[in-house]
Scaffold this motif. Structure first.
Motif, mmCIF file in Angstrom:
data_model
loop_
_atom_site.group_PDB
_atom_site.id
_atom_site.type_symbol
_atom_site.label_atom_id
_atom_site.label_comp_id
_atom_site.label_asym_id
_atom_site.label_seq_id
_atom_site.Cartn_x
_atom_site.Cartn_y
_atom_site.Cartn_z
ATOM 1 N N MET A 181 -53.565 1.459 8.877
ATOM 2 C CA MET A 181 -51.790 1.766 9.805
ATOM 3 C C MET A 181 -51.182 0.634 9.693
ATOM 4 O O MET A 181 -51.744 -0.596 10.865
ATOM 5 C CB MET A 181 -52.497 2.433 10.737
ATOM 6 C CG MET A 181 -52.588 4.133 10.113
ATOM 7 S SD MET A 181 -51.003 5.158 8.676
ATOM 8 C CE MET A 181 -49.455 5.277 10.184
ATOM 9 N N ILE A 182 -50.094 0.944 9.682
ATOM 10 C CA ILE A 182 -48.717 -0.079 10.194
ATOM 11 C C ILE A 182 -48.756 0.297 11.142
ATOM 12 O O ILE A 182 -48.467 1.707 12.240
ATOM 13 C CB ILE A 182 -47.618 -0.360 9.108
ATOM 14 C CG1 ILE A 182 -47.158 1.372 9.232
ATOM 15 C CG2 ILE A 182 -48.184 -0.958 7.767
ATOM 16 C CD1 ILE A 182 -45.928 1.208 7.981
ATOM 17 N N ASP A 225 -32.119 3.567 4.121
ATOM 18 C CA ASP A 225 -32.283 3.205 5.044
ATOM 19 C C ASP A 225 -34.378 2.990 4.761
ATOM 20 O O ASP A 225 -35.187 2.601 4.581
ATOM 21 C CB ASP A 225 -32.411 2.864 6.352
ATOM 22 C CG ASP A 225 -30.864 1.613 6.140
ATOM 23 O OD1 ASP A 225 -30.936 1.317 5.659
ATOM 24 O OD2 ASP A 225 -30.207 1.390 7.597
ATOM 25 N N LEU A 226 -34.453 4.614 5.112
ATOM 26 C CA LEU A 226 -35.716 5.026 5.323
ATOM 27 C C LEU A 226 -36.114 5.546 4.095
ATOM 28 O O LEU A 226 -37.347 5.101 3.398
ATOM 29 C CB LEU A 226 -35.537 6.551 5.719
ATOM 30 C CG LEU A 226 -36.995 7.166 6.466
ATOM 31 C CD1 LEU A 226 -37.528 6.504 7.152
ATOM 32 C CD2 LEU A 226 -36.347 8.103 7.457
ATOM 33 N N LYS A 227 -35.350 5.480 2.453
ATOM 34 C CA LYS A 227 -35.518 5.805 1.788
ATOM 35 C C LYS A 227 -36.648 4.629 1.170
ATOM 36 O O LYS A 227 -36.975 4.403 0.184
ATOM 37 C CB LYS A 227 -34.640 6.240 0.379
ATOM 38 C CG LYS A 227 -34.600 7.903 0.779
ATOM 39 C CD LYS A 227 -33.083 8.480 0.164
ATOM 40 C CE LYS A 227 -32.902 9.530 0.104
ATOM 41 N NZ LYS A 227 -31.850 10.128 -0.521
ATOM 42 N N ASP A 228 -34.997 3.140 1.517
ATOM 43 C CA ASP A 228 -36.242 1.800 0.956
ATOM 44 C C ASP A 228 -37.604 1.709 1.898
ATOM 45 O O ASP A 228 -38.144 0.965 0.834
ATOM 46 C CB ASP A 228 -34.986 1.343 1.488
ATOM 47 C CG ASP A 228 -33.565 0.653 0.657
ATOM 48 O OD1 ASP A 228 -33.232 1.666 -0.882
ATOM 49 O OD2 ASP A 228 -33.001 0.625 0.919
ATOM 50 N N GLU A 229 -37.017 1.884 3.032
ATOM 51 C CA GLU A 229 -38.732 1.519 3.850
ATOM 52 C C GLU A 229 -39.500 2.106 2.988
ATOM 53 O O GLU A 229 -40.885 1.664 2.819
ATOM 54 C CB GLU A 229 -38.489 2.550 4.673
ATOM 55 C CG GLU A 229 -39.608 2.535 5.529
ATOM 56 C CD GLU A 229 -40.774 0.952 6.165
ATOM 57 O OE1 GLU A 229 -41.826 0.279 5.938
ATOM 58 O OE2 GLU A 229 -39.655 0.250 5.972
ATOM 59 N N ALA A 230 -39.883 3.627 2.492
ATOM 60 C CA ALA A 230 -41.079 4.637 1.765
ATOM 61 C C ALA A 230 -41.271 3.492 0.428
ATOM 62 O O ALA A 230 -41.962 3.201 0.522
ATOM 63 C CB ALA A 230 -40.535 5.686 1.687
ATOM 64 N N TYR A 231 -39.734 3.255 -0.389
ATOM 65 C CA TYR A 231 -40.673 2.416 -1.240
ATOM 66 C C TYR A 231 -40.833 1.550 -1.030
ATOM 67 O O TYR A 231 -41.829 0.650 -1.915
ATOM 68 C CB TYR A 231 -38.267 2.331 -2.547
ATOM 69 C CG TYR A 231 -39.161 1.973 -3.283
ATOM 70 C CD1 TYR A 231 -39.454 2.529 -4.387
ATOM 71 C CD2 TYR A 231 -38.721 -0.011 -3.409
ATOM 72 C CE1 TYR A 231 -39.827 1.432 -5.954
ATOM 73 C CE2 TYR A 231 -38.674 -0.644 -4.689
ATOM 74 C CZ TYR A 231 -39.131 -0.035 -5.852
ATOM 75 O OH TYR A 231 -39.326 -0.343 -6.934
ATOM 76 N N TYR A 265 -45.811 6.478 6.269
ATOM 77 C CA TYR A 265 -46.668 5.664 5.697
ATOM 78 C C TYR A 265 -47.940 6.480 6.166
ATOM 79 O O TYR A 265 -48.861 5.937 4.875
ATOM 80 C CB TYR A 265 -46.872 4.348 6.102
ATOM 81 C CG TYR A 265 -47.433 3.648 5.736
ATOM 82 C CD1 TYR A 265 -47.620 2.589 4.615
ATOM 83 C CD2 TYR A 265 -49.060 3.136 6.690
ATOM 84 C CE1 TYR A 265 -48.158 1.604 4.312
ATOM 85 C CE2 TYR A 265 -49.455 1.695 5.639
ATOM 86 C CZ TYR A 265 -49.455 1.267 4.774
ATOM 87 O OH TYR A 265 -50.609 0.499 4.068
ATOM 88 N N GLU A 266 -48.208 7.147 6.808
ATOM 89 C CA GLU A 266 -49.415 8.501 7.431
ATOM 90 C C GLU A 266 -49.352 9.215 6.297
ATOM 91 O O GLU A 266 -50.942 8.732 5.733
ATOM 92 C CB GLU A 266 -49.599 8.139 8.850
ATOM 93 C CG GLU A 266 -50.317 9.255 8.564
ATOM 94 C CD GLU A 266 -50.726 9.558 10.749
ATOM 95 O OE1 GLU A 266 -52.018 9.966 10.629
ATOM 96 O OE2 GLU A 266 -49.227 10.557 10.615
ATOM 97 N N GLU A 267 -48.622 9.342 5.773
ATOM 98 C CA GLU A 267 -49.104 10.392 4.821
ATOM 99 C C GLU A 267 -49.219 9.660 3.428
ATOM 100 O O GLU A 267 -50.241 10.293 2.572
ATOM 101 C CB GLU A 267 -47.429 11.310 4.602
ATOM 102 C CG GLU A 267 -46.758 11.638 5.850
ATOM 103 C CD GLU A 267 -47.737 12.932 6.325
ATOM 104 O OE1 GLU A 267 -48.336 13.786 5.289
ATOM 105 O OE2 GLU A 267 -48.097 13.221 7.379
ATOM 106 N N LEU A 268 -48.572 8.196 3.098
ATOM 107 C CA LEU A 268 -48.742 8.031 1.809
ATOM 108 C C LEU A 268 -50.499 7.776 1.914
ATOM 109 O O LEU A 268 -51.053 7.631 1.045
ATOM 110 C CB LEU A 268 -47.970 6.522 1.417
ATOM 111 C CG LEU A 268 -48.427 5.510 0.883
ATOM 112 C CD1 LEU A 268 -47.683 5.987 -0.640
ATOM 113 C CD2 LEU A 268 -47.315 4.244 0.956
ATOM 114 N N LEU A 269 -50.499 7.115 2.836
ATOM 115 C CA LEU A 269 -52.378 6.472 3.069
ATOM 116 C C LEU A 269 -53.044 7.187 2.518
ATOM 117 O O LEU A 269 -54.538 7.517 1.792
ATOM 118 C CB LEU A 269 -52.399 5.756 4.011
ATOM 119 C CG LEU A 269 -52.566 4.153 4.851
ATOM 120 C CD1 LEU A 269 -52.336 3.673 5.899
ATOM 121 C CD2 LEU A 269 -52.942 3.955 3.493
ATOM 122 N N THR A 270 -52.562 8.676 3.618
ATOM 123 C CA THR A 270 -54.000 10.051 2.955
ATOM 124 C C THR A 270 -53.834 10.986 2.069
ATOM 125 O O THR A 270 -54.707 10.114 1.503
ATOM 126 C CB THR A 270 -53.365 11.095 4.228
ATOM 127 O OG1 THR A 270 -53.024 10.379 5.913
ATOM 128 C CG2 THR A 270 -54.288 11.662 4.212
#
Length: 79
Positions: free
Chosen positions: A7-8, A60-66, A27-32
């Motif tokens: 996790m970050i 900004d949050l969309k860029d983070e998710a990408y 990020y947690e959703e992505l890892l899961t």
């Protein structure tokens, strides 16, 4: 950045303080849903949660998710 199942604790990009907790949750959703951490729901439920957090968010949050997705696919040995 490169693949990690850890996790970050903070975002990978510079975003406002108010969005930092959301970025970590994304990020947690992505890892899961990628199977890197165990979850109690079906993987598609985590994809839905991920999209709900990202779709109507700021650029900004969309860029983070990408960037998070790129990080998780770079050098990931599990196709």
């Amino acid at each position: 950045f490169r693949y990690s199942s850890d996790m970050i604790s903070s975002p990978l990009t510079k975003i406002s303080f108010e969005l930092q907790k959301v970025a970590v949750k994304i990020y947690e959703e992505l890892l899961t849903y990628m199977g890197d951490i165990k979850g109690k729901m079906k993987p598609y439920e985590y994809v839905k949660n991920h999209l709900k957090l990202v779709i109507n968010s700021t650029e900004d949050l969309k860029d983070e998710a990408y960037v998070q997705i790129l990080k998780q696919i770079k050098d990931n040995t599990d196709q």
